[in-house]
Design an enzyme around this catalytic site. Sequence first.
Site, PDB file in Angstrom:
ATOM      1  N   CYS A  71       0.822  -1.215   0.000  1.00 37.76           N
ATOM      2  CA  CYS A  71       0.000   0.000   0.000  1.00 37.76           C
ATOM      3  C   CYS A  71       0.854   1.262   0.000  1.00 37.76           C
ATOM      4  CB  CYS A  71      -0.941   0.003   1.205  1.00 37.76           C
ATOM      5  SG  CYS A  71      -0.072   0.011   2.772  1.00 37.76           S
ATOM      6  N   ASP A  73       2.392   2.560   2.472  1.00 34.19           N
ATOM      7  CA  ASP A  73       2.386   3.268   3.758  1.00 34.19           C
ATOM      8  C   ASP A  73       3.689   3.029   4.512  1.00 34.19           C
ATOM      9  OD1 ASP A  73      -0.075   4.228   3.207  1.00 34.19           O
ATOM     10  OD2 ASP A  73      -1.159   2.732   4.355  1.00 34.19           O
ATOM     11  N   CYS A 100      -2.447   4.730   6.542  1.00 30.72           N
ATOM     12  CA  CYS A 100      -3.898   4.839   6.607  1.00 30.72           C
ATOM     13  C   CYS A 100      -4.298   5.132   8.052  1.00 30.72           C
ATOM     14  CB  CYS A 100      -4.515   3.539   6.139  1.00 30.72           C
ATOM     15  SG  CYS A 100      -4.240   2.201   7.281  1.00 30.72           S
ATOM     16  N   CYS A 144      -2.510  -3.498   8.332  1.00 34.22           N
ATOM     17  CA  CYS A 144      -2.221  -2.184   8.925  1.00 34.22           C
ATOM     18  C   CYS A 144      -1.617  -2.398  10.324  1.00 34.22           C
ATOM     19  CB  CYS A 144      -3.487  -1.339   9.025  1.00 34.22           C
ATOM     20  SG  CYS A 144      -4.451  -1.317   7.511  1.00 34.22           S
TER      21      CYS A 144
HETATM   22 FE1  FES Z   1      -1.514   0.545   4.270  1.00 36.32          FE
HETATM   23 FE2  FES Z   1      -3.338   0.434   6.233  1.00 36.32          FE
HETATM   24  S1  FES Z   1      -3.670   0.534   4.090  1.00 36.32           S
HETATM   25  S2  FES Z   1      -1.201   0.343   6.384  1.00 36.32           S
END
Ligand code: FES
Length: 193
Positions: A71, A73, A100, A144
């Site tokens: 993702c 992140d 997120c 996450c």
């Molecule tokens: Fe990437 Fe939650 S969508 S850590």
Amino acid sequence: NFWEPKRPRLKSTLIPHTRKKARSRLLMSMRYNHLVTEKFEDRAREALAQPKNVGEMNDADSVGTVGSPDCGDMLRMWLKFTEKNGKKVIDRASFQAFGCQTAIAVASMATELLKGKTPEEARDLKPNDLSGDLGPLPPMKIHCGQLVEQALKSALDGKDAPQKKTTETLAGNLHPTPSQKIKIIPLEDGEGN
Ligand code: FES
């Protein structure tokens, strides 16, 4: 594989009564998952209204940074240790996230939970432990929680920059210099605790 016997199709083997039961069980589990997700999101929203322990810790003993290739992140966690009853324990923890809302809510909860834990106890914590009062993570949000878990493990490993004071932000590290490596963690699918 061609040598494997063909599995009988579920539809053809179930008598109507069993099929009805299976369908109602599936519906119940879908409703349950929906409820768990809804409750989790409500609590996460509350946690996000006042996130705790956000920001760099200048006197940290250890820092760990991880990024998810899936993702994109990123999460960085700082730890400060102290001694209690002859044992090394976590005194404080803080974090910065490019992630997120779930990752932020879990990191906020986790940094509170970590206080007073020994490094060994902290290392044993799984995403669903780190989410604390938020409750169990819905299946779609497990990764996450894993981002937080991996940032914690990276900080416990203390590989990144122990005792290093820095004014750089996580945003600045999106293009890290060799001394500021970001660990890219492969996240498991599903409920990979
Ligand atoms: Fe990437 Fe939650 S969508 S850590």
